[in-house]
Design a protein around this motif. Structure first.
Motif, mmCIF file in Angstrom:
data_model
loop_
_atom_site.group_PDB
_atom_site.id
_atom_site.type_symbol
_atom_site.label_atom_id
_atom_site.label_comp_id
_atom_site.label_asym_id
_atom_site.label_seq_id
_atom_site.Cartn_x
_atom_site.Cartn_y
_atom_site.Cartn_z
ATOM 1 N N ILE A 1 0.721 -1.243 -0.076
ATOM 2 C CA ILE A 1 -0.050 -0.179 -0.075
ATOM 3 C C ILE A 1 0.935 1.198 0.087
ATOM 4 O O ILE A 1 1.470 1.771 0.978
ATOM 5 C CB ILE A 1 -0.944 0.164 1.487
ATOM 6 C CG1 ILE A 1 -1.736 -1.348 1.240
ATOM 7 C CG2 ILE A 1 -1.866 1.183 1.259
ATOM 8 C CD1 ILE A 1 -2.391 -1.417 2.756
ATOM 9 N N LEU B 1 -8.868 2.646 2.564
ATOM 10 C CA LEU B 1 -7.973 1.340 2.791
ATOM 11 C C LEU B 1 -8.811 0.253 2.650
ATOM 12 O O LEU B 1 -8.351 -0.918 2.140
ATOM 13 C CB LEU B 1 -7.053 1.510 4.106
ATOM 14 C CG LEU B 1 -6.186 2.677 4.216
ATOM 15 C CD1 LEU B 1 -5.772 2.812 5.732
ATOM 16 C CD2 LEU B 1 -5.141 2.363 3.199
ATOM 17 N N SER C 1 -7.523 -3.835 2.609
ATOM 18 C CA SER C 1 -6.499 -4.112 1.783
ATOM 19 C C SER C 1 -5.441 -4.355 2.670
ATOM 20 O O SER C 1 -4.244 -5.069 2.483
ATOM 21 C CB SER C 1 -6.092 -2.614 0.744
ATOM 22 O OG SER C 1 -5.744 -1.704 1.744
ATOM 23 N N TYR C 2 -5.355 -3.765 3.935
ATOM 24 C CA TYR C 2 -3.885 -4.016 4.892
ATOM 25 C C TYR C 2 -4.100 -5.313 5.236
ATOM 26 O O TYR C 2 -3.068 -5.824 6.009
ATOM 27 C CB TYR C 2 -4.123 -3.073 5.972
ATOM 28 C CG TYR C 2 -5.519 -3.032 6.970
ATOM 29 C CD1 TYR C 2 -5.473 -3.614 8.126
ATOM 30 C CD2 TYR C 2 -6.642 -2.214 6.427
ATOM 31 C CE1 TYR C 2 -6.443 -3.915 8.736
ATOM 32 C CE2 TYR C 2 -7.662 -2.347 7.439
ATOM 33 C CZ TYR C 2 -7.685 -2.942 8.429
ATOM 34 O OH TYR C 2 -8.859 -3.122 9.195
ATOM 35 N N TYR D 1 -1.830 -6.835 2.391
ATOM 36 C CA TYR D 1 -0.329 -6.140 2.032
ATOM 37 C C TYR D 1 -0.032 -5.274 3.153
ATOM 38 O O TYR D 1 -0.600 -4.561 3.805
ATOM 39 C CB TYR D 1 -1.027 -5.173 0.587
ATOM 40 C CG TYR D 1 -1.521 -5.855 -0.319
ATOM 41 C CD1 TYR D 1 -0.753 -6.805 -1.424
ATOM 42 C CD2 TYR D 1 -2.854 -6.083 -0.439
ATOM 43 C CE1 TYR D 1 -1.500 -7.623 -2.384
ATOM 44 C CE2 TYR D 1 -3.555 -6.553 -1.555
ATOM 45 C CZ TYR D 1 -2.747 -7.352 -2.564
ATOM 46 O OH TYR D 1 -3.333 -8.107 -3.551
ATOM 47 N N PRO D 2 1.416 -5.110 3.045
ATOM 48 C CA PRO D 2 1.945 -4.190 4.070
ATOM 49 C C PRO D 2 1.821 -2.852 3.490
ATOM 50 O O PRO D 2 1.649 -2.302 2.189
ATOM 51 C CB PRO D 2 3.490 -4.566 3.922
ATOM 52 C CG PRO D 2 3.553 -5.265 2.482
ATOM 53 C CD PRO D 2 2.314 -5.911 2.031
ATOM 54 N N PHE D 3 1.951 -1.859 4.491
ATOM 55 C CA PHE D 3 2.051 -0.634 4.193
ATOM 56 C C PHE D 3 3.585 -0.228 3.860
ATOM 57 O O PHE D 3 4.455 -0.821 4.156
ATOM 58 C CB PHE D 3 1.645 0.486 5.411
ATOM 59 C CG PHE D 3 0.040 0.473 5.544
ATOM 60 C CD1 PHE D 3 -0.617 1.396 4.911
ATOM 61 C CD2 PHE D 3 -0.375 -0.230 6.656
ATOM 62 C CE1 PHE D 3 -1.753 1.605 5.339
ATOM 63 C CE2 PHE D 3 -1.751 -0.026 6.683
ATOM 64 C CZ PHE D 3 -2.646 0.405 6.070
ATOM 65 N N ALA E 1 -4.720 4.464 11.473
ATOM 66 C CA ALA E 1 -4.263 2.915 11.403
ATOM 67 C C ALA E 1 -4.416 2.143 12.769
ATOM 68 O O ALA E 1 -5.001 1.175 12.709
ATOM 69 C CB ALA E 1 -2.756 2.777 11.080
ATOM 70 N N TYR F 1 -5.844 -4.148 14.275
ATOM 71 C CA TYR F 1 -4.697 -3.185 13.865
ATOM 72 C C TYR F 1 -3.335 -3.731 14.575
ATOM 73 O O TYR F 1 -2.191 -3.266 13.804
ATOM 74 C CB TYR F 1 -5.194 -1.656 14.674
ATOM 75 C CG TYR F 1 -5.027 -2.042 16.356
ATOM 76 C CD1 TYR F 1 -4.044 -2.081 17.085
ATOM 77 C CD2 TYR F 1 -6.217 -2.003 16.670
ATOM 78 C CE1 TYR F 1 -4.158 -2.296 18.351
ATOM 79 C CE2 TYR F 1 -6.562 -2.248 18.071
ATOM 80 C CZ TYR F 1 -5.584 -2.288 18.866
ATOM 81 O OH TYR F 1 -5.754 -2.201 20.089
ATOM 82 N N ILE G 1 -1.159 -5.078 11.462
ATOM 83 C CA ILE G 1 -0.847 -4.082 10.543
ATOM 84 C C ILE G 1 0.635 -4.274 10.459
ATOM 85 O O ILE G 1 1.372 -4.222 11.263
ATOM 86 C CB ILE G 1 -1.295 -2.708 10.566
ATOM 87 C CG1 ILE G 1 -2.619 -2.389 10.418
ATOM 88 C CG2 ILE G 1 -0.390 -1.769 9.630
ATOM 89 C CD1 ILE G 1 -3.199 -1.327 10.989
#
Length: 628
Positions: free
Chosen positions: A110, A129, A132-133, A136-138, A153, A159, A162
């Motif tokens: 992301i 968002l 998607s988290y 996938y990593p940020f 976040a 959370y 994440i």
């Protein structure tokens, strides 16, 4: 069958270094092998050949010893690098659409630029968002919006799961704005502390060397600065209640990857060597000593003109980043400086997919490992960068060298060397200072918005010299803009008349050289017919409205007819400027100058300087014509 076996069993005789040297010098026609050595902007001397004698002792596998070969034992076979393409957007709705489409097309992190609008719009960042988290990593450089982004976040479902990074580098922000805010830094430290427990798998401390790279820094300076910043953050955060291992687990380094392919590979390898050395000195556990790296292709090397060449530049830089074993990678769209399009963003993303799927780089563990050249370069970079880091520390650390402008001056010295090589065309930029296309229709450059990160904090700010965002191509792009302006004002493209002495064979070489030389500034050439007499030359100059002319021909032609033609033309056309293509022998130069030659234009001329002089005269003439 026997002949095939015979071929398989054949081998080449071993040759010594001395034998190679003798053979090479025979083909160099009197020059020595040492004449092939080059010195980089890092003051590293590159040899023309590296051999087993240059072999270095390196770890047997990635993830071992000094981490130069990468942080994972199986490289990308088990831990692929993340395609972290930052795409452009104008509205939250556009961001949401692009974000989720990108995952279907190969995006694996992301990544986007964080803007104030994301925290003001009805379409909240949380909705953008979506989920998607989970997958996938940020990969977010949140800059001044880090606290707000992390707050969002922290409010997401699950959370604690994440991953990736939502990080910021206060010092990098300081260098961009030319201001140091102690208040901002203190708030940043508190934010890192608050997010430490709530988001255990998220990295939040960024060491961003991109501003220094874009200011013109060389690889040694980038590495020294990265280590100095890392040490500064380690010290500051350990003064709080955070443990050493906690701080290291929150760090990620960001590098910009330039055009010197092997130097950039070695830079990334040397960065891990240096950081491992630091963490060992601090007594850190092995599992947190490996440097996590986010990379992006260089903005410094990209051009506005002939932008499709940027695809090749970005591809080369992305290749170096992957060979250097980065964890996250952004490839810049080829038209980023005039406004990226969905097409250019797709091409940029596909470069990474090609490297993964077509070049099979995700299947090979450390392709550069053991290379005599790369390992030697890595060691030299690491040693020189350590020395630069020690200079920073001796001058009080990273903030102090910025406050005193010492670091800015060090970077400026390197930039001036790079800039001079561009101006003299010692370093080529295809489509800009060489092979410029005068028929190209170039859109206007986007104006970068000057961000005021620390507005309203006047009482707590310390002023320093900002590190400007530069690009190598900008001087010539400014000349092309002047040419466009003059063309719009006068109705004619700026031009220089070519006085072509003798037949085509006699003037073609220097004529072609002058075409390329002048095109770099957006100036076209108007060629005469073969000049065989004074009358031919007089007729050409009298019929052409240009104020500038250049003689093109062989040295023999210059001596046979050039002097006489120049003398007459200069006496009859007092307001015209005459140049000579080529550099006469030293003892003959004064005669040409006395007769009226303004300048000799040759391979070693300062192309930018010469063109700037011509433009200054053209602008004066345009102003005078307008007044008249």
């Amino acid at each position: 069958m026997r002949s095939l076996e015979k071929i398989k069993n054949q081998s080449f005789a071993l040759k010594t270094m001395q034998e190679w040297k003798e053979k090479a010098e025979a083909s160099l026609k009197g020059k020595t092998v040492e004449s092939l050595q080059t010195t980089t902007y890092e003051n590293i001397v590159l040899k023309p050949l590296y051999s087993r004698q240059d072999q270095q002792s390196v770890p047997e596998f990635p993830g071992g010893s000094d981490f130069r070969r990468g942080v994972y034992p199986l490289g990308y076979r088990k831990n692929e690098w993340k395609a972290a393409q930052r795409f452009s957007y104008q509205t939250p709705e556009e961001l949401q659409k692009k974000l989720h489409q990108s995952f279907e097309k190969g995006q694996s992190a992301i990544a986007f630029e964080v803007k104030q609008i994301l925290f003001e719009a009805d379409e909240s960042l949380k909705n953008i968002l979506a989920d998607s988290y989970y997958q996938y990593p940020f990969a977010i450089n949140a800059r001044e919006f880090q606290a707000a982004f992390i707050e969002v976040a922290g409010g997401l479902d699950n959370y604690k799961e994440i991953s990736g990074y939502i990080a910021a580098d206060p010092i990098a922000l300081f260098t961009e704005e030319g201001l140091i805010s102690e208040e901002f830094f203190n708030e940043w430290v508190k934010n890192i502390q608050r997010s430490n427990e709530k988001l255990p798998n998220l990295r939040t401390i960024l060491i961003d060397t991109v501003p220094y790279h874009n200011g013109g820094a060389n690889a040694v300076q980038e590495l020294g600065i990265a280590i100095a910043e890392g040490v500064y953050y380690l010290e500051k955060l350990q003064e709080t209640d955070m443990e050493l291992e906690e701080v290291l687990a929150k760090m990620i380094f960001q590098f910009s990857i330039g055009s010197n392919y092997f130097m950039e590979i070695a830079k990334l390898r040397a960065a891990r060597v240096l950081w491992n050395r630091i963490t060992q000195l601090y007594g850190a556990k092995d599992e947190v000593c490996g440097m996590m790296i986010a990379a992006e292709t260089s903005s410094f090397t990209k051009t506005v003109h002939d932008p499709h060449v940027n695809i090749l530049r970005a591809g080369n830089e992305a290749f170096a980043a992957v060979i250097g074993s980065v964890q996250y990678l952004h490839v810049s769209p080829f038209d980023e400086h005039t406004g990226a399009t969905p097409f250019s963003e797709r091409i940029a993303r596909n470069i990474q997919l090609l490297l993964k799927e077509e070049a099979h780089l995700k299947k090979v563990i450390d392709p550069a490992g053991g290379s005599w050249y790369v390992e030697e370069l890595t060691n030299q970079l690491a040693e020189k960068a350590w020395g630069f880091f020690q200079k920073i520390e001796a001058n009080g650390g990273i903030l102090e060298v910025l406050k005193s402008n010492w670091l800015q001056q060090e970077i400026a010295v390197v930039y001036q060397k790079k800039n001079m090589d561009i101006q003299t065309r010692k370093h080529s930029i295809v489509g800009t200072n060489v092979y410029a296309n005068l028929a190209e229709n170039v859109p206007n450059k986007l104006l970068l918005e000057k961000r005021a990160h620390f507005a309203g904090e006047e009482n707590s700010l310390i002023k320093m010299e900002a590190i400007p965002i530069r690009r190598l191509a900008e001087p010539f792009e400014e000349l092309r803009s002047k040419a466009k302006y003059l063309e719009e004002k006068s109705g004619n493209m700026p031009a220089v008349g070519m006085i072509c002495l003798g037949g085509l064979k006699q003037h073609k070489v220097r004529l072609d050289f002058m075409k390329g030389f002048l095109a770099a500034g957006g100036i076209k050439t108007i060629e005469s017919k073969p000049i065989l007499s004074i009358g031919d030359a007089r007729q050409f100059v009298s019929q052409l409205p240009s104020m500038h002319y250049c003689f093109c021909g062989t040295n023999d032609q210059y001596e046979m007819m050039g002097h006489e033609i120049l003398t007459i033309l200069k006496s009859e056309f007092l307001d015209r400027h005459f140049y000579l293509a080529g550099l006469p022998e030293t003892e003959k130069q004064d005669q040409w100058i006395d007769e009226g030659i303004k300048q000799f234009i040759h391979m070693k001329s300062n192309c930018y300087g010469t063109l700037s002089t011509i433009f200054n005269e053209l602008e004066v003439n345009t102003i005078e014509e307008t007044k008249a």
